[in-house]
Write a protein that holds these residues in place. Structure first.
Motif, PDB file in Angstrom:
ATOM      1  N   ASP A  78       0.828  -1.208   0.000  1.00 50.83           N
ATOM      2  CA  ASP A  78       0.000   0.000   0.000  1.00 50.83           C
ATOM      3  C   ASP A  78       0.866   1.264   0.000  1.00 50.83           C
ATOM      4  O   ASP A  78       0.581   2.232  -0.723  1.00 50.83           O
ATOM      5  CB  ASP A  78      -0.932  -0.013   1.208  1.00 50.83           C
ATOM      6  CG  ASP A  78      -1.940  -1.162   1.132  1.00 50.83           C
ATOM      7  OD1 ASP A  78      -2.170  -1.665   0.008  1.00 50.83           O
ATOM      8  OD2 ASP A  78      -2.470  -1.566   2.189  1.00 50.83           O
ATOM      9  N   SER A  81       2.485   1.756  -3.325  1.00 49.69           N
ATOM     10  CA  SER A  81       1.479   2.232  -4.268  1.00 49.69           C
ATOM     11  C   SER A  81       1.219   3.723  -4.086  1.00 49.69           C
ATOM     12  O   SER A  81       1.113   4.481  -5.056  1.00 49.69           O
ATOM     13  CB  SER A  81       0.185   1.430  -4.109  1.00 49.69           C
ATOM     14  OG  SER A  81      -0.807   1.906  -4.992  1.00 49.69           O
ATOM     15  N   ASP A  84       4.247   5.624  -5.416  1.00 53.48           N
ATOM     16  CA  ASP A  84       4.222   5.636  -6.876  1.00 53.48           C
ATOM     17  C   ASP A  84       3.186   6.618  -7.405  1.00 53.48           C
ATOM     18  O   ASP A  84       3.444   7.353  -8.378  1.00 53.48           O
ATOM     19  CB  ASP A  84       3.941   4.232  -7.404  1.00 53.48           C
ATOM     20  CG  ASP A  84       5.107   3.282  -7.143  1.00 53.48           C
ATOM     21  OD1 ASP A  84       6.222   3.774  -6.910  1.00 53.48           O
ATOM     22  OD2 ASP A  84       4.876   2.055  -7.150  1.00 53.48           O
ATOM     23  N   ASP A  85       2.041   6.638  -6.750  1.00 51.94           N
ATOM     24  CA  ASP A  85       1.001   7.575  -7.183  1.00 51.94           C
ATOM     25  C   ASP A  85       1.448   9.023  -6.984  1.00 51.94           C
ATOM     26  O   ASP A  85       1.234   9.882  -7.862  1.00 51.94           O
ATOM     27  CB  ASP A  85      -0.296   7.314  -6.406  1.00 51.94           C
ATOM     28  CG  ASP A  85      -0.897   5.954  -6.759  1.00 51.94           C
ATOM     29  OD1 ASP A  85      -0.550   5.415  -7.837  1.00 51.94           O
ATOM     30  OD2 ASP A  85      -1.693   5.432  -5.945  1.00 51.94           O
TER      31      ASP A  85
END
Length: 339
Positions: A78, A81, A84-85
């Protein structure tokens, strides 16, 4: 008979007692074996129970560890992620800004070139280099194609005109010319501030007679050998070879001092050095000779050379460019606050 009976009875009792003791010992041995078997069974049972409990605890810990690792993996996934976002958003934003503000690179490059031009002129006195940097900066602003940059380009044009009006000086040529005059001075002759005149005889009519005739003849011969020097002013001592060497060395060092002042752009020292060299030539050298006159004329021409030209101020374009960039950033921040 009674004794026999007693003996028989004793034997019988002894046999019975021995058999009873054997039975008792056998029973005790059996009881012991039974007890050992019972104890062994209880111990094995305890060991089995402990082993079963350990296996159960180990299985529970393994299950808990796997659960914890799984939770950590999920949390890391999580987090990765989210990172990365976030990174994608930042890169997208930067990409959008670069696409919409490509001219900012041209503005920054022009500002750097203008600052470099000022440093080149102030620190090195390089007029040609400063002008070349100003022209390059003006081309960058032309590529930006922004009407708001017109005041900056106007300042650059004015500064280029000021640099073009600065008199150009061939320092190498002047230096080599001074070096040539230094070599010519080494061959000049010193002045002889004396005048030699032949003695005229004060005897208008030589005496007659043999002795008088001989004395008159001796006087005629003597006046061809004796020279009288006439001076209107006090006679100065003749220059010795050591003094002549010192004088020529001093003149050479003075011209070298003028060359150093030329390279360091020290106008006052340059003019004073050449003035002192001209004074030494006039006082101690034979200036009536043509070669000496040519050296003096050339040194007088070199004395009029400006080795430290007045440099213009070209900081106006740099300040105008700084104001433009500051106003541009302030406008963006204001638009971002309103949105």
């Amino acid at each position: 008979m009674a004794v026999v009976l007693v003996l028989i009875l004793a034997i019988i009792v002894g046999v019975l007692a021995w058999q009873g003791w054997l039975r008792l010992e056998a029973q005790q041995q059996r009881l012991t074996e039974l007890s050992d078997r019972a104890e062994g069974s209880a111990t094995q049972q305890s060991v089995d129970e402990l082993a079963a409990q350990l296996e159960s605890n180990q299985a529970a810990r393994q299950e808990q560890l796997e659960s914890t690792v799984s939770e950590l993996r999920n949390e890391f996934a999580d987090y990765r992620s989210d990172v990365d976002d976030t990174l994608d958003n930042v890169l997208d934003q930067l990409s959008q800004e670069q696409e919409t503000d490509e001219r900012d690179w041209l503005h920054a490059e022009a500002a750097y070139l203008l600052r470099l031009a000022n440093q080149r002129l102030q620190l090195e006195g390089d007029v040609e280099g400063a002008a070349a940097l100003l022209r390059t900066a003006d081309r960058r602003l032309a590529d930006a194609d922004n009407p708001a940059l017109t005041p900056v380009r106007r300042e650059i044009a004015s500064e280029l005109a000021a640099l073009d009006s600065v008199p150009r000086l061939d320092r190498t040529g002047v230096y080599l010319t001074l070096n040539a005059q230094q070599e010519r001075v080494a061959g000049l002759r010193l002045a002889q501030d004396v005048e030699e005149r032949a003695v005229t005889s004060s005897i208008e009519q030589p005496p007659t007679g043999t002795f008088q005739r001989q004395l008159a003849r001796f006087g005629e011969e003597l006046k061809d050998l004796v020279m009288i020097r006439h001076h209107d002013e006090a006679l100065e001592a003749l220059v010795t070879p050591e003094q002549e060497s010192y004088l020529r060395q001093s003149l050479r060092l003075i011209i070298e001092q003028a060359q150093l002042a030329l390279l360091k752009e020290e106008q006052g020292l340059y003019e004073a050095s050449l003035g002192k060299a001209l004074d030494l030539l006039d006082r101690y050298y034979d200036t009536s000779r043509e070669e000496a006159q040519r050296v003096i004329e050339r040194l007088e021409e070199l004395q009029q050379v400006t080795v430290e030209p007045e440099l213009p101020d070209i900081s106006g374009s740099q300040q105008a460019m700084t104001d433009f960039i500051d106003n541009r950033h302030a406008s963006r921040q204001q638009e971002g606050g309103e949105s």
